[in-house]
Design an enzyme around this catalytic site. Structure first.
Site, PDB file in Angstrom:
ATOM      1  N   CYS A   1      42.135  40.460  46.070  1.00 30.83           N
ATOM      2  CA  CYS A   1      43.005  41.027  45.047  1.00 30.83           C
ATOM      3  C   CYS A   1      43.419  42.449  45.449  1.00 30.83           C
ATOM      4  O   CYS A   1      44.163  42.609  46.405  1.00 30.83           O
ATOM      5  CB  CYS A   1      42.316  40.979  43.689  1.00 30.83           C
ATOM      6  SG  CYS A   1      43.459  41.091  42.289  1.00 30.83           S
TER       7      CYS A   1
ATOM      8  N   GLU B   1      34.543  35.411  44.425  1.00 30.05           N
ATOM      9  CA  GLU B   1      33.273  35.919  43.885  1.00 30.05           C
ATOM     10  C   GLU B   1      33.118  35.566  42.402  1.00 30.05           C
ATOM     11  O   GLU B   1      32.011  35.622  41.860  1.00 30.05           O
ATOM     12  CB  GLU B   1      33.166  37.437  44.098  1.00 30.05           C
ATOM     13  CG  GLU B   1      33.974  38.310  43.155  1.00 30.05           C
ATOM     14  CD  GLU B   1      35.452  38.397  43.487  1.00 30.05           C
ATOM     15  OE1 GLU B   1      36.165  39.167  42.798  1.00 30.05           O
ATOM     16  OE2 GLU B   1      35.911  37.712  44.436  1.00 30.05           O
TER      17      GLU B   1
ATOM     18  N   HIS C   1      40.002  35.223  43.303  1.00 31.23           N
ATOM     19  CA  HIS C   1      38.663  35.829  43.346  1.00 31.23           C
ATOM     20  C   HIS C   1      37.559  34.803  43.625  1.00 31.23           C
ATOM     21  O   HIS C   1      37.016  34.213  42.674  1.00 31.23           O
ATOM     22  CB  HIS C   1      38.362  36.501  42.011  1.00 31.23           C
ATOM     23  CG  HIS C   1      39.159  37.733  41.741  1.00 31.23           C
ATOM     24  ND1 HIS C   1      38.688  39.000  42.024  1.00 31.23           N
ATOM     25  CD2 HIS C   1      40.401  37.901  41.217  1.00 31.23           C
ATOM     26  CE1 HIS C   1      39.590  39.901  41.666  1.00 31.23           C
ATOM     27  NE2 HIS C   1      40.647  39.260  41.183  1.00 31.23           N
TER      28      HIS C   1
END
Length: 227
Positions: A86, A197, A195
Site C-alpha cells: 500500500c 498482512e 494487504h
C-alpha cells in the site's frame, strides 16, 4: 530469518505487519524508525501501509527523503527481499526501486474491502507458495492505488513477467492492466496495494496472505540454511 518493519510518521499498518511475522509466521522481527541509517543484521525489509507524513506533497514522496531509505536502497541492491504494501508500494515507486506511480483511485474515493487477486507469476521469492493463476482474497485500503506507467514501461513489465498480481475480479481503482502488484527485474523487490498482512489468520476472514510471507522464508532458508 529476521525482518525489519520500517516505521515512518503516519505509518499505521506497521503493527499488523509485525504481528503477521512474529505471531503467525513465527520469525524474528523488529521495528526500524525512519531516522535509522542501517539495516545491518536483517534478512528482509517490510515497508508497511498507512499515510507516511500524512501523504503531504504526494504519497510516499516525503518518506523517500528519510534517512532509512538510503539503507533500504543498499539493502535491495544486495539482493535481499523488500516488500512494500500500500503506502509502502507508493514509497518504493518514489524511491525508484519499482517503476511507475500510484495515483488517485478512478472513483476518487477511499476504498476498504476484500478483493480477489490473481497470481500471475508464482516463480518469485514472494509467490512460490501459490499456484500460477490461483485466485486469492486479500483486503485493500487505499485512496491512491491506481497503478500507472507509460506504454514502454508496461511492455517491459509484461515482457519480463514482472506483473505478479492482478485484480482477479473487479478492478477497484482503475489500475492499468488490472495491476495490483509488481516486482523489480532482479526479483527481490515487490510492491503491492492489497494487504497480505491483514489476511494472515482465518479468524480475521482468511489466511491467503500468509503464503506470501511463508514463500519469502522458504526461499531464504533454501539459500542460507539448507546449503
Amino acid at each position: 530469518m529476521k525482518f525489519a518493519v520500517l516505521v515512518f510518521p503516519g505509518s499505521n499498518c506497521d503493527i499488523d505487519m509485525f504481528h503477521a511475522i512474529k505471531d503467525e509466521l513465527g520469525e524474528e522481527v523488529e521495528y526500524v524508525w525512519h531516522t535509522a541509517t542501517s539495516l545491518d543484521g536483517f534478512d528482509g525489509a517490510l515497508v508497511p501501509g498507512g499515510f507516511s507524513y500524512g501523504d503531504y506533497l504526494r504519497c510516499g514522496a516525503m518518506a523517500n527523503q528519510s534517512n532509512i531509505m538510503s539503507a533500504l536502497k543498499e539493502f535491495a541492491a544486495q539482493g535481499k527481499p523488500v516488500l512494500g504494501v500500500c503506502n509502502g508500494f507508493q514509497i518504493l515507486t518514489e524511491a525508484g526501486l519499482l517503476p511507475g506511480a500510484l495515483i488517485r483511485n478512478k472513483n476518487l474515493k477511499f476504498m476498504c474491502r476484500t478483493v480477489q487477486l490473481k497470481v500471475e507469476n508464482n516463480n518469485t521469492l514472494f509467490t512460490n507458495g501459490y499456484e500460477e493463476g490461483e485466485v486469492i482474497n486479500i483486503p485493500i485500503a487505499h485512496g491512491e492505488g491506481n497503478y500507472y506507467c507509460d506504454d514502454e514501461t508496461l511492455a517491459s513489465l509484461q515482457a519480463n513477467n514482472q506483473i505478479v498480481f492482478t485484480y482477479g475480479g473487479e478492478n477497484p481503482n482503475g489500475s492499468l492492466a488490472d495491476i495490483a502488484g509488481i516486482i523489480n527485474k532482479e526479483g527481490n523487490v515487490l510492491g503491492m496495494m492489497p494487504h497480505p498482512e491483514r489476511a494472515a489468520n482465518e479468524i480475521v476472514g482468511g489466511a491467503d496472505g500468509l503464503k506470501l510471507f511463508k514463500s519469502i522464508v522458504k526461499q531464504w532458508r533454501e539459500q542460507h540454511v539448507n546449503n
